[in-house]
Design a protein around this motif. Structure first.
Motif, PDB file in Angstrom:
ATOM      1  N   LEU A 411       7.740 -31.341 -14.544  1.00 42.60           N
ATOM      2  CA  LEU A 411       7.245 -30.086 -13.686  1.00 42.60           C
ATOM      3  C   LEU A 411       6.560 -29.073 -14.503  1.00 42.60           C
ATOM      4  N   MET A 412       6.824 -28.850 -15.607  1.00 43.66           N
ATOM      5  CA  MET A 412       6.197 -27.822 -16.584  1.00 43.66           C
ATOM      6  C   MET A 412       4.832 -28.179 -16.617  1.00 43.66           C
ATOM      7  N   HIS A 413       4.757 -29.600 -17.057  1.00 46.02           N
ATOM      8  CA  HIS A 413       3.403 -30.130 -17.260  1.00 46.02           C
ATOM      9  C   HIS A 413       2.403 -29.882 -16.178  1.00 46.02           C
ATOM     10  N   LEU A 414       3.082 -30.274 -14.980  1.00 43.72           N
ATOM     11  CA  LEU A 414       2.151 -30.224 -13.795  1.00 43.72           C
ATOM     12  C   LEU A 414       1.889 -28.871 -13.523  1.00 43.72           C
ATOM     13  N   VAL A 415       2.734 -27.971 -13.609  1.00 40.53           N
ATOM     14  CA  VAL A 415       2.480 -26.544 -13.356  1.00 40.53           C
ATOM     15  C   VAL A 415       1.272 -26.101 -14.359  1.00 40.53           C
ATOM     16  N   ARG A 416       1.534 -26.352 -15.583  1.00 36.39           N
ATOM     17  CA  ARG A 416       0.508 -25.995 -16.697  1.00 36.39           C
ATOM     18  C   ARG A 416      -1.005 -26.724 -16.138  1.00 36.39           C
ATOM     19  N   ASN A 417      -0.820 -27.930 -15.701  1.00 35.45           N
ATOM     20  CA  ASN A 417      -1.962 -28.558 -15.483  1.00 35.45           C
ATOM     21  C   ASN A 417      -2.752 -28.022 -14.243  1.00 35.45           C
ATOM     22  N   ALA A 418      -1.951 -27.474 -13.237  1.00 33.53           N
ATOM     23  CA  ALA A 418      -2.489 -26.710 -11.938  1.00 33.53           C
ATOM     24  C   ALA A 418      -3.200 -25.645 -12.578  1.00 33.53           C
ATOM     25  N   LEU A 423      -6.801 -24.496 -10.761  1.00 30.50           N
ATOM     26  CA  LEU A 423      -7.310 -23.366 -10.542  1.00 30.50           C
ATOM     27  C   LEU A 423      -8.499 -22.853 -11.134  1.00 30.50           C
ATOM     28  N   GLU A 424      -9.424 -22.199 -10.658  1.00 28.64           N
ATOM     29  CA  GLU A 424     -10.479 -21.891 -11.227  1.00 28.64           C
ATOM     30  C   GLU A 424     -10.544 -20.137 -11.619  1.00 28.64           C
ATOM     31  N   THR A 425     -11.391 -19.758 -12.617  1.00 25.43           N
ATOM     32  CA  THR A 425     -11.669 -18.247 -12.747  1.00 25.43           C
ATOM     33  C   THR A 425     -11.926 -17.432 -11.807  1.00 25.43           C
ATOM     34  N   PRO A 426     -11.509 -16.405 -11.739  1.00 27.04           N
ATOM     35  CA  PRO A 426     -11.832 -15.422 -10.450  1.00 27.04           C
ATOM     36  C   PRO A 426     -13.202 -15.412  -9.969  1.00 27.04           C
ATOM     37  N   SER A 427     -13.877 -15.516 -11.084  1.00 31.72           N
ATOM     38  CA  SER A 427     -15.471 -15.289 -10.740  1.00 31.72           C
ATOM     39  C   SER A 427     -15.809 -16.839  -9.909  1.00 31.72           C
ATOM     40  N   GLU A 428     -15.271 -18.016 -10.439  1.00 30.77           N
ATOM     41  CA  GLU A 428     -15.687 -19.206  -9.703  1.00 30.77           C
ATOM     42  C   GLU A 428     -15.031 -19.322  -8.322  1.00 30.77           C
ATOM     43  N   ARG A 429     -13.863 -18.560  -8.259  1.00 27.97           N
ATOM     44  CA  ARG A 429     -13.452 -18.661  -7.037  1.00 27.97           C
ATOM     45  C   ARG A 429     -14.038 -17.848  -5.894  1.00 27.97           C
ATOM     46  N   ALA A 450      16.849 -37.739  -0.382  1.00 24.59           N
ATOM     47  CA  ALA A 450      16.105 -37.434  -1.448  1.00 24.59           C
ATOM     48  C   ALA A 450      15.766 -35.931  -1.481  1.00 24.59           C
ATOM     49  N   ILE A 451      15.103 -35.556  -2.620  1.00 25.82           N
ATOM     50  CA  ILE A 451      14.589 -33.954  -2.750  1.00 25.82           C
ATOM     51  C   ILE A 451      13.230 -34.069  -2.894  1.00 25.82           C
ATOM     52  N   LEU A 452      12.362 -33.478  -2.296  1.00 28.65           N
ATOM     53  CA  LEU A 452      10.784 -33.220  -2.396  1.00 28.65           C
ATOM     54  C   LEU A 452      10.537 -31.838  -2.938  1.00 28.65           C
ATOM     55  N   ILE A 453       9.981 -32.333  -4.267  1.00 35.67           N
ATOM     56  CA  ILE A 453       9.416 -30.912  -4.994  1.00 35.67           C
ATOM     57  C   ILE A 453       7.950 -31.308  -4.899  1.00 35.67           C
ATOM     58  N   ARG A 454       7.438 -30.017  -4.460  1.00 35.44           N
ATOM     59  CA  ARG A 454       5.891 -29.989  -4.312  1.00 35.44           C
ATOM     60  C   ARG A 454       5.465 -28.856  -5.148  1.00 35.44           C
ATOM     61  N   ILE A 455       4.091 -29.086  -5.913  1.00 32.93           N
ATOM     62  CA  ILE A 455       3.389 -28.222  -6.432  1.00 32.93           C
ATOM     63  C   ILE A 455       2.220 -28.095  -5.883  1.00 32.93           C
ATOM     64  N   THR A 504      -7.392 -28.514 -23.479  1.00 32.55           N
ATOM     65  CA  THR A 504      -7.320 -27.224 -24.107  1.00 32.55           C
ATOM     66  C   THR A 504      -6.002 -26.961 -24.880  1.00 32.55           C
ATOM     67  N   ASN A 505      -5.961 -25.855 -25.396  1.00 33.75           N
ATOM     68  CA  ASN A 505      -4.581 -25.830 -26.333  1.00 33.75           C
ATOM     69  C   ASN A 505      -3.289 -25.650 -25.372  1.00 33.75           C
ATOM     70  N   LEU A 506      -3.607 -25.379 -23.888  1.00 32.78           N
ATOM     71  CA  LEU A 506      -2.451 -25.422 -23.289  1.00 32.78           C
ATOM     72  C   LEU A 506      -1.969 -26.771 -22.628  1.00 32.78           C
ATOM     73  N   SER A 507      -2.991 -27.426 -22.150  1.00 37.09           N
ATOM     74  CA  SER A 507      -2.718 -28.816 -21.675  1.00 37.09           C
ATOM     75  C   SER A 507      -2.185 -29.841 -22.746  1.00 37.09           C
ATOM     76  N   GLY A 508      -3.065 -29.958 -23.673  1.00 37.73           N
ATOM     77  CA  GLY A 508      -2.837 -30.860 -24.615  1.00 37.73           C
ATOM     78  C   GLY A 508      -1.620 -30.567 -25.543  1.00 37.73           C
ATOM     79  N   ARG A 509      -0.411 -30.651 -24.907  1.00 34.63           N
ATOM     80  CA  ARG A 509       0.904 -30.438 -25.589  1.00 34.63           C
ATOM     81  C   ARG A 509       1.584 -31.710 -25.883  1.00 34.63           C
ATOM     82  N   GLY A 510       0.880 -32.740 -25.838  1.00 35.61           N
ATOM     83  CA  GLY A 510       1.543 -34.077 -26.254  1.00 35.61           C
ATOM     84  C   GLY A 510       2.528 -34.711 -25.078  1.00 35.61           C
TER      85      GLY A 510
END
Lengths: 696, 96
Positions: A411-418, A423-429, A450-455, A504-510
């Motif tokens: 989940l953490m990875h998916l959140v970081r990914n999102a 998400l775009e930068t404010p100016s792009e948005r 089942a449980i549905l977790i949605r991001i 980026t240094n954020l997503s490339g966490r292995g």
């Protein structure tokens, strides 16, 4: 006497892990609350919980004599108290400071078991943090006078006369009247204290480990009776306590608040506690404050800490009981004794209820895990220069504890990914006609079994063409082949699918997206992407509620029995030998409504000894890559299956996820639909993966 | 002048029994005579209720005594417990 010291040491050694786990829960909660408060700064209830958490950490650290934790947390608590009283407003800067302090508390707790964790650098940091905290508190003290005068009777100082005589066993129980006194002194101004020493015998007659002490204390504080009595909560069982007094007339208040020095306590109180003494709160805040001590006590009685393995042992036994019950049922049916059958039915119903109840004990709300992400989102967003509003929905949906732990990383990875890619930068948005602030919603809710977790984010979504281009260039999909949109989205979970130019240094966490998918699938969960280019991406993760039990579909081949997870079964078709064809890759196939359906022959795959019957059934199952068939001889139908992990010997057996004991005592193997398909596609001469996906 | 009884660093429940015995043996020793006893507290690093209670028990014997060079931790404990009059270095005749 050494034995008592040894006992204490032994007690601390055994209780320490519990303390550390409790403290980390509390710091976790503090973090969650701080982040929640950021959204609703005036929320009194959150503020109270926050204070309580910090107080609990301090209190239990005190029991273990972890002075650094107590001392540091005290400063934090002092600040929180002022915030609670509305003397200090919550600003983003202050929140950042408090988050850092909370990190530091975590570190100190950790250092209690591993002193090496507290390096000179962290000590330096601590000094800095304390200085900042004290500065903030100091400012608040000066600010106190004004509102106090303005609101007149708003600030009430209480005068308490506290008389306490401690029980004989106070020392032996590891408690100390001096600690209580020190705590009380920290609550306000000690006007006088007298030692009740009449009971102390002369040295010759003294039992050194028996407590004869008592004291009478006059305390001026803004705390109410409950808070004062709360100081004795650890010794209350063997302590005679008498608290008298109440609010003091208002005029005294001002002089006290304005000049704590003027009423310097006759008994010395540590200098750093003086500002605390002057901290005041509006009377309106009192009822909430009174909850402090009782809440702590109530929580203790509402929860029982149980070791997870004990619970697992009970659940295992229950699994056996279910099997035994089913066995008894079979025998009862065979005997044709109606009464026996009825009794058995009743018993089996009860067993089922107990089992469901017990499995429920392992359930914890996913919200705790979700709250952890608030911090991640906050830090990541500010790092990336993005504005994000993060929303958590349905945090009280429950999930098996072991699942919750395993789902956190994906989940953490998916959140970081999102955050990073979605998400775009404010100016792009703004340029795209969207509000500058991006939206990220993490939600959970129950679906049948089942449980549905949605991001969900409202970012740019998946660029279908880009993914396809990349898949072609990496050879994941044959050039020119265009799979369905869903299948294209799933390509980002392929091991070879690297987003190299976006790392980026954020997503490339292995943890790659392929690991995310593997983790979720190992929990028998599924993942689905729903992307609207330019408008956002929705990731749906479906997980079974528990790992211990599934709804199964029992089938037989020869004498062997297999269980298929019921949710994967789509339909069952009859087929004769003549319907079965072998395609170019050496796979068996049947035709289903004009589509070619690959079929797995377990008989061949596992070399089962049995003659091939004339007519067989093909169970059509759906796997993440599409549908395929499994050829079986006999259909036994639906049954509740208690999953037993496979022994080490069978771990290497592909396509099997576990075993289950049937009511008759037979063992059935549970088929893993996903890996079984991989097995068969691999056994064929490596066809391009995209072709395995059935086209709509 | 008689010699002082030096309190150890740990004036706590873990050592209270031993310290109590030593203190008793010391004060009953003939060498002390009837002169005011003196207890040196310079070394005390940790003190708890049980430790402080020892001094109260010493006081309860009725023998005049005096606390010398009370260390920071002991002084704090005395103040918290309302025994700060011990800290003024005069023999204790009054037993409040």
């Amino acid at each position: 006497m050494t034995t008592s010291a040894d006992n204490d040491a032994a007690f601390i050694a055994t209780a320490m892990p519990a303390f550390i786990s409790e403290a980390s829960e509390q710091t976790q909660a503090i973090e969650g609350l701080l982040l929640e408060l950021e959204g609703q700064p005036g929320n009194r209830e959150l503020m109270d919980s926050l204070f309580r958490c910090a107080h609990t950490v301090k209190g239990s650290a005190g029991i273990f004599g972890l002075e650094p934790v107590v001392e540091f947390t005290h400063h934090v608590e002092t600040l929180l108290d002022k915030m609670r009283d509305g003397l200090i407003g919550l600003t983003p800067d202050l929140n950042t400071l408090l988050l850092r302090c909370n990190d530091h508390i975590k570190l100190l707790v950790q250092a209690s078991s591993d002193p090496a964790a507290d390096t000179p650098a962290t000590q330096q940091e601590r000094v800095g943090l304390v200085a900042q905290l004290r500065q903030l508190c100091g400012e608040a003290v000066q600010a106190t006078a004004a509102p106090a005068e303005a609101s007149g009777a708003g600030v009430a100082l209480h005068a308490w006369t506290i008389t306490a005589r401690f029980g004989e066993d106070t020392f032996r129980n590891g408690m100390d009247p001096i600690s209580v006194l020190r705590y009380l002194a920290g609550m306000g101004t000690v006007r006088s204290v007298r030692c009740l020493r009449e009971a102390v015998p002369a040295l010759g007659a003294l039992e050194p480990e028996t407590c004869y002490l008592g004291f009478t204390l006059e305390l001026h504080t803004r705390e109410g009776r409950e808070a004062v009595e709360g100081a004795f909560s650890f010794v209350l069982d063997d302590c005679q306590l008498d608290v008298q007094g109440g609010p003091m007339p208002a005029p005294d208040t001002d002089t006290d608040a304005a000049s704590p020095e003027a009423t310097a306590p006759p008994a010395h109180a540590p200098a750093d506690m003086l500002p605390y003494a002057a901290a005041g709160g509006p009377e309106a805040g009192k009822p909430a404050k009174l909850r402090d001590a009782p809440a702590g006590a109530a929580e203790e009685s509402r929860y029982i800490r149980v070791q997870a393995d004990r619970l697992d042992a009970v659940i295992n036994l229950l699994g056996e009981l279910v099997i035994a019950g089913a066995g008894a049922m079979l025998k009862a049916r065979a005997s044709r004794d109606t009464e026996l059958v009825e009794t058995n039915l009743h018993m089996n119903r009860l067993i089922e209820e107990i089992r469901n109840g017990t499995l429920g004990l392992r359930m914890v709300p996913v919200g705790e895990t979700f709250n952890r992400f608030r911090r991640v989102v906050r830090d990541t967003a500010s790092h990336l220069g993005k504005e994000v509003s993060f929303e958590i929905v349905g945090g009280d949906a429950e999930l098996d504890k072991s699942m919750v732990e395993k789902i956190a990383d994906p989940l953490m990875h998916l959140v970081r990914n999102a955050l990073d890619h979605g998400l775009e930068t404010p100016s792009e948005r703004v340029a795209a006609g969207k509000p500058a602030e991006g939206k990220l919603v993490l939600s959970a809710h129950h679906e049948t079994g089942a449980i549905l977790i949605r991001i969900e984010d409202d970012g740019r979504g998946i660029n279908r063409d880009k993914v396809l281009q990349r898949a072609w260039s990496r050879g994941l999909v044959e050039q020119g082949v265009v799979p369905s949109t869903d299948a294209i989205h799933m390509l980002i979970f392929e091991p070879g699918f690297s987003t190299a130019d976006q790392v980026t240094n954020l997503s490339g966490r292995g943890v790659g997206m392929d690991v995310v998918r593997r983790n979720i699938e190992s929990l028998r969960g599924t993942i689905k992407l729903d992307s609207i280019p330019g408008h956002g991406l929705r990731v749906d993760i479906r997980l079974p509620l528990t790992l211990a039990i599934i709804d199964g579909f029992l089938v037989g081949i020869g004498k062997s029995k297999f269980v298929l997870p019921l949710e994967s079964v789509v339909e069952v078709i009859e087929s004769g030998d003549s319907d079965m064809r072998v395609d170019a890759f050496g796979r068996y196939t049947v035709e289903l409504r004009g589509q070619v359906l690959p079929v797995v022959r377990l008989r061949t795959l596992y070399a089962l000894e049995s003659s091939h019957p004339k007519r067989v059934s093909v169970v059509v199952v759906s796997s993440p890559r599409g549908q395929y068939g499994i050829e079986v001889d006999v259909l036994f139908g639906q049954n509740q299956t208690v999953i037993k992990p496979l022994g080490r010997l069978f771990k290497s057996l592909r396509g099997i996820s576990g075993s289950s004991v049937l009511g008759s005592g037979e063992v059935a193997l549970i088929l893993d639909v996903t890996s079984l398909e991989e097995q068969t596609t691999q056994s064929a001469t490596s066809p391009p993966r995209a072709e395995a996906i059935s086209k709509p | 002048m008689t010699s002082c009884f030096a309190l150890p660093a740990e004036l706590t429940i873990y050592h209270a029994g031993r310290i109590g015995e030593e203190l008793l043996a010391w004060m009953d020793a003939p060498a002390q005579g009837e002169a005011p006893l003196c207890v040196d507290a310079a070394a005390v690093q940790h003190v708890d209720g049980a430790g402080l209670q020892l001094l109260l028990a010493l006081d309860a014997t009725g023998r005049p005594w005096q606390l010398l060079q009370a260390s920071g931790p002991l002084a704090e404990a005395c103040q918290l417990m309302g025994l700060s009059h011990w800290l003024s270095q005069t023999p204790q005749e009054d037993r409040a």
